[in-house]
Design a protein around this motif. Structure first.
Motif, PDB file in Angstrom:
ATOM      1  N   ASN A 173       3.452  -1.336   8.783  1.00  0.00           N
ATOM      2  CA  ASN A 173       2.862  -1.687  10.072  1.00  0.00           C
ATOM      3  C   ASN A 173       1.344  -1.528  10.177  1.00  0.00           C
ATOM      4  O   ASN A 173       0.751  -2.025  11.124  1.00  0.00           O
ATOM      5  CB  ASN A 173       3.492  -0.838  11.182  1.00  0.00           C
ATOM      6  CG  ASN A 173       4.974  -1.029  11.250  1.00  0.00           C
ATOM      7  OD1 ASN A 173       5.446  -2.138  11.405  1.00  0.00           O
ATOM      8  ND2 ASN A 173       5.717   0.057  11.113  1.00  0.00           N
ATOM      9  N   VAL A 174       0.722  -0.822   9.249  1.00  0.00           N
ATOM     10  CA  VAL A 174      -0.691  -0.528   9.413  1.00  0.00           C
ATOM     11  C   VAL A 174      -1.525  -1.187   8.322  1.00  0.00           C
ATOM     12  O   VAL A 174      -2.284  -2.121   8.587  1.00  0.00           O
ATOM     13  CB  VAL A 174      -0.946   1.000   9.432  1.00  0.00           C
ATOM     14  CG1 VAL A 174      -2.412   1.285   9.648  1.00  0.00           C
ATOM     15  CG2 VAL A 174      -0.129   1.672  10.524  1.00  0.00           C
ATOM     16  N   ILE A 175      -1.401  -0.701   7.101  1.00  0.00           N
ATOM     17  CA  ILE A 175      -2.252  -1.171   6.010  1.00  0.00           C
ATOM     18  C   ILE A 175      -1.545  -0.892   4.694  1.00  0.00           C
ATOM     19  O   ILE A 175      -0.726   0.027   4.595  1.00  0.00           O
ATOM     20  CB  ILE A 175      -3.623  -0.464   6.073  1.00  0.00           C
ATOM     21  CG1 ILE A 175      -4.648  -1.157   5.189  1.00  0.00           C
ATOM     22  CG2 ILE A 175      -3.520   0.998   5.723  1.00  0.00           C
ATOM     23  CD1 ILE A 175      -6.081  -0.688   5.446  1.00  0.00           C
ATOM     24  N   HIS A 176      -1.883  -1.677   3.703  1.00  0.00           N
ATOM     25  CA  HIS A 176      -1.323  -1.462   2.367  1.00  0.00           C
ATOM     26  C   HIS A 176      -1.849  -0.137   1.805  1.00  0.00           C
ATOM     27  O   HIS A 176      -3.039   0.148   1.881  1.00  0.00           O
ATOM     28  CB  HIS A 176      -1.711  -2.609   1.437  1.00  0.00           C
ATOM     29  CG  HIS A 176      -1.326  -2.386   0.012  1.00  0.00           C
ATOM     30  ND1 HIS A 176      -0.001  -2.398  -0.401  1.00  0.00           N
ATOM     31  CD2 HIS A 176      -2.062  -2.108  -1.067  1.00  0.00           C
ATOM     32  CE1 HIS A 176       0.034  -2.148  -1.691  1.00  0.00           C
ATOM     33  NE2 HIS A 176      -1.209  -1.977  -2.129  1.00  0.00           N
ATOM     34  N   ILE A 177      -0.969   0.682   1.258  1.00  0.00           N
ATOM     35  CA  ILE A 177      -1.355   1.978   0.701  1.00  0.00           C
ATOM     36  C   ILE A 177      -1.717   1.791  -0.765  1.00  0.00           C
ATOM     37  O   ILE A 177      -0.938   1.263  -1.551  1.00  0.00           O
ATOM     38  CB  ILE A 177      -0.214   3.006   0.825  1.00  0.00           C
ATOM     39  CG1 ILE A 177       0.102   3.271   2.290  1.00  0.00           C
ATOM     40  CG2 ILE A 177      -0.579   4.306   0.112  1.00  0.00           C
ATOM     41  CD1 ILE A 177       1.279   4.188   2.522  1.00  0.00           C
ATOM     42  N   ILE A 178      -2.906   2.231  -1.119  1.00  0.00           N
ATOM     43  CA  ILE A 178      -3.362   2.185  -2.503  1.00  0.00           C
ATOM     44  C   ILE A 178      -2.833   3.432  -3.201  1.00  0.00           C
ATOM     45  O   ILE A 178      -3.106   4.554  -2.764  1.00  0.00           O
ATOM     46  CB  ILE A 178      -4.903   2.139  -2.576  1.00  0.00           C
ATOM     47  CG1 ILE A 178      -5.421   0.899  -1.843  1.00  0.00           C
ATOM     48  CG2 ILE A 178      -5.378   2.163  -4.022  1.00  0.00           C
ATOM     49  CD1 ILE A 178      -6.912   0.910  -1.596  1.00  0.00           C
ATOM     50  N   LYS A 179      -2.084   3.245  -4.273  1.00  0.00           N
ATOM     51  CA  LYS A 179      -1.485   4.379  -4.988  1.00  0.00           C
ATOM     52  C   LYS A 179      -2.344   4.680  -6.206  1.00  0.00           C
ATOM     53  O   LYS A 179      -2.571   3.820  -7.050  1.00  0.00           O
ATOM     54  CB  LYS A 179      -0.053   4.072  -5.369  1.00  0.00           C
ATOM     55  CG  LYS A 179       0.806   3.916  -4.140  1.00  0.00           C
ATOM     56  CD  LYS A 179       2.211   3.514  -4.464  1.00  0.00           C
ATOM     57  CE  LYS A 179       3.012   3.534  -3.184  1.00  0.00           C
ATOM     58  NZ  LYS A 179       3.390   2.268  -2.693  1.00  0.00           N
TER      59      LYS A 179
END
Length: 180
Positions: A173-179
């Motif tokens: 729902n917010v932003i793509h998480i960079i792993k």
């Protein structure tokens, strides 16, 4: 996941409290001191104006007010730094009390990220999140505002299911998480 009922709460650990105090609350405290000191400065200038005969003494009042403003600007930064330093030394000592530590919390809802602390709370909308980075031990949320902030959330100190629910919400729902 139903986003209309999304709500999670995480207590902050000691290191997170120290980081937030240094980065977040110190800036907020300085802003309050600046606001109050500007009000005092304006009060001084306008009270002096009320005692001046504008026809005879206006130029003298103008020079005197300019001198007060210059003096104020010169000493304001050192005053603010000194008061902030004292307050945060006291805050470090108060963090030793467990009862006070429990009042620091992250609260995540479907529309906001809220940080509760003993003196109040700070709230950010999810739209202010510029970047989310996930490492082995932390989730970092970069907030873009007047002064950019980093909220770090320790993955090892919280219930695994709550953390996974937060990660899923942010990813969907917010932003793509960079792993990393």
């Amino acid at each position: 996941m139903n986003t209309t009922n999304f709500s999670l709460e995480f207590p902050l650990n000691f290191s997170e409290i120290r980081k937030l105090n240094k980065m977040y609350f110190e800036h907020l405290f300085k802003q309050h001191i600046i606001f109050v000191s500007i009000l005092v400065l304006l009060l001084l200038i306008f009270s002096d104006l009320s005692n001046v005969n504008l026809e005879d003494d206006f130029f003298l009042w103008l020079i005197r007010s300019l001198g007060i403003i210059v003096f104020f600007v010169i000493i304001e930064n050192s005053f603010i730094d000194a008061v902030s330093g004292i307050v945060f030394q006291i805050a470090k000592r108060l963090l030793r009390f467990k009862k006070l530590n429990r009042r620091y919390k992250f609260v995540f809802t479907n529309s906001t990220v809220c940080i509760r602390f003993p003196l109040g709370r700070l709230t950010h909308k999810w739209t202010t999140i510029e970047k989310a980075i996930l490492t082995k031990n932390f989730l970092f949320l970069y907030i873009k505002e007047e002064n950019n902030y980093i909220i770090s959330i320790s993955r090892k100190d919280y219930d695994y299911r709550k953390m996974e629910e937060l990660l899923a919400f942010v990813e969907q729902n917010v932003i793509h998480i960079i792993k990393v």
